[in-house]
Design a protein around this motif. Structure first.
Motif, PDB file in Angstrom:
ATOM      1  N   ARG A 230       0.719  -1.228   0.101  1.00  0.00           N
ATOM      2  CA  ARG A 230       0.065   0.038  -0.108  1.00  0.00           C
ATOM      3  C   ARG A 230       1.014   1.141   0.018  1.00  0.00           C
ATOM      4  O   ARG A 230       0.467   2.311  -0.614  1.00  0.00           O
ATOM      5  N   THR A 231       2.120   1.061   0.767  1.00  0.00           N
ATOM      6  CA  THR A 231       2.963   2.221   0.568  1.00  0.00           C
ATOM      7  C   THR A 231       3.290   2.576  -0.999  1.00  0.00           C
ATOM      8  O   THR A 231       3.366   3.964  -1.510  1.00  0.00           O
ATOM      9  N   GLU A 232       3.797   1.594  -1.741  1.00  0.00           N
ATOM     10  CA  GLU A 232       4.192   1.746  -3.047  1.00  0.00           C
ATOM     11  C   GLU A 232       2.877   2.240  -3.911  1.00  0.00           C
ATOM     12  O   GLU A 232       3.061   2.840  -4.804  1.00  0.00           O
ATOM     13  N   PHE A 262       2.020   5.347   8.827  1.00  0.00           N
ATOM     14  CA  PHE A 262       1.298   4.393   8.001  1.00  0.00           C
ATOM     15  C   PHE A 262       1.581   3.116   8.261  1.00  0.00           C
ATOM     16  O   PHE A 262       0.653   2.238   8.229  1.00  0.00           O
ATOM     17  N   ASN A 263       2.781   2.829   8.904  1.00  0.00           N
ATOM     18  CA  ASN A 263       3.002   1.382   9.280  1.00  0.00           C
ATOM     19  C   ASN A 263       1.925   1.064  10.542  1.00  0.00           C
ATOM     20  O   ASN A 263       1.166   0.034  10.381  1.00  0.00           O
ATOM     21  N   ALA A 264       1.948   1.962  11.480  1.00  0.00           N
ATOM     22  CA  ALA A 264       0.996   1.778  12.645  1.00  0.00           C
ATOM     23  C   ALA A 264      -0.344   1.722  12.182  1.00  0.00           C
ATOM     24  O   ALA A 264      -1.256   0.928  12.751  1.00  0.00           O
ATOM     25  N   TYR A 265      -0.825   2.738  11.180  1.00  0.00           N
ATOM     26  CA  TYR A 265      -2.031   2.758  10.608  1.00  0.00           C
ATOM     27  C   TYR A 265      -2.732   1.281  10.144  1.00  0.00           C
ATOM     28  O   TYR A 265      -3.619   0.982  10.476  1.00  0.00           O
ATOM     29  N   ASN A 266      -1.729   0.884   9.321  1.00  0.00           N
ATOM     30  CA  ASN A 266      -1.906  -0.636   8.873  1.00  0.00           C
ATOM     31  C   ASN A 266      -1.772  -1.814   9.847  1.00  0.00           C
ATOM     32  O   ASN A 266      -2.877  -2.482   9.442  1.00  0.00           O
TER      33      ASN A 266
END
Length: 315
Positions: A230-232, A262-266
């Motif tokens: 999702r980052t990419e 974003f990592n924590a959100y995912n």
């Protein structure tokens, strides 16, 4: 008058409907045409399952020139509870004629007919999303409908929008499970990723973006691999599609990337649904990062603009 109304609401919250009725009737002696008091009285009777009195109070309210959305909503709830389907549909139609931007009325009308006539219900939920994009329940019902119909993209997009509007409820946990499962189905379906099934340009652009990042999940779909993918995806989206398809959800993803969250959100979105013990370990070992995200999330309201509706209207 305000004090009496607040007292009645306290009794309602406590489940003491008899005392709530006593207080509301006392207030109505002083102001017998007060719309808010009458709505509260009708709703109290509804909660107490005294549907005969709830109907007697609520029905005249929808005929008043100052009737609001709640007036129609309460009467619709009474008709639904008494299984008067035709009357229920009739009152929602009347309400939507007067309030065509009411997400609440679209949602509840869709729920009335949903189990028996899903294709008609999804039209109402979609209209509710388009007309009132910040009312969450239409996304919830639409996502579940698309999940049942294997419509993967709209299931995950609407589901994720819903959990950002309604972030802490039993429905949130349910929706996280659905989103997590649907992402697995997306990357398990090679034919779907060929992107030959849709004429909707926005949906096609999303599928193309996901397909381009499919290598990130070759070892399986979990919170960690979805974060990478999702980052990419977001970085690619803003290089290619932002002008043609501005989209609040992806804007939020980009904001979280810039904030380092974003990592924590995912993990919040997928972790518990994918593997609860692993999620608990991750939040324990990344406590500062996760707590920073939770504080960030609680400190803002997820709002969607009115001009970002890209679904193809149902016929």
């Amino acid at each position: 008058m305000k004090t009496l109304d607040e007292t009645a609401k306290t009794f309602m919250r406590q489940g003491d409907y008899t005392n709530a009725v006593v207080v509301l009737n006392r207030a109505l002696e002083k102001d017998p045409k007060n719309l808010d008091l009458l709505k509260d009285l009708a709703f109290t009777y509804y909660l107490d399952r005294n549907f005969e009195k709830a109907l007697a109070v609520s029905k005249p309210l929808t005929e008043r020139p100052d009737a609001d959305v709640q007036s129609f909503q309460i009467l619709g709830m009474v008709y639904k509870a008494t299984e008067e389907r035709k009357e229920c549909e009739k009152i929602y139609k009347q309400g939507l004629k007067k309030f065509p931007k009411s997400g609440v009325l679209y949602n509840e009308y869709g729920e009335v007919i949903g189990t028996e006539n899903g294709p008609e219900a999804i039209k109402l939920w979609e209209k509710g999303i388009e007309a009132d994009p910040n009312f969450g329940s239409n996304y919830y019902n639409a996502s579940k409908y698309y999940y049942s119909k294997n419509e993967k993209i709209w299931c995950v997009l609407y589901g994720e929008i819903f959990v950002n509007i309604e972030s802490y409820s039993t429905r949130t946990a349910e929706m996280k499970d659905i989103i997590s499962e649907e992402y697995k189905k997306i990357f398990a379906d090679a034919a779907f990723l060929k992107n030959e099934h849709t004429k909707n340009q926005f949906e096609s652009a999303v599928i193309s973006g996901l397909t381009a990042q499919a290598n990130a999940v070759t070892k399986g779909v979990d919170a960690e691999t979805l974060t990478v993918m999702r980052t990419e995806f977001v970085l690619s989206w803003y290089n290619q599609n932002v002008i043609g398809f501005p989209f609040r959800l992806f804007d939020y993803h980009r904001q979280l990337l810039k904030e380092g969250l974003f990592n924590a959100y995912n993990e919040w979105l997928f972790g518990a649904a994918e593997n609860l013990s692993r999620f608990q370990t991750w939040t324990s070992t990344h406590a500062d990062e996760y707590n920073r995200f939770i504080e960030f999330q609680k400190g803002r309201i997820f709002k969607l603009p009115a001009n970002q509706y890209y679904q193809t209207p149902a016929k």
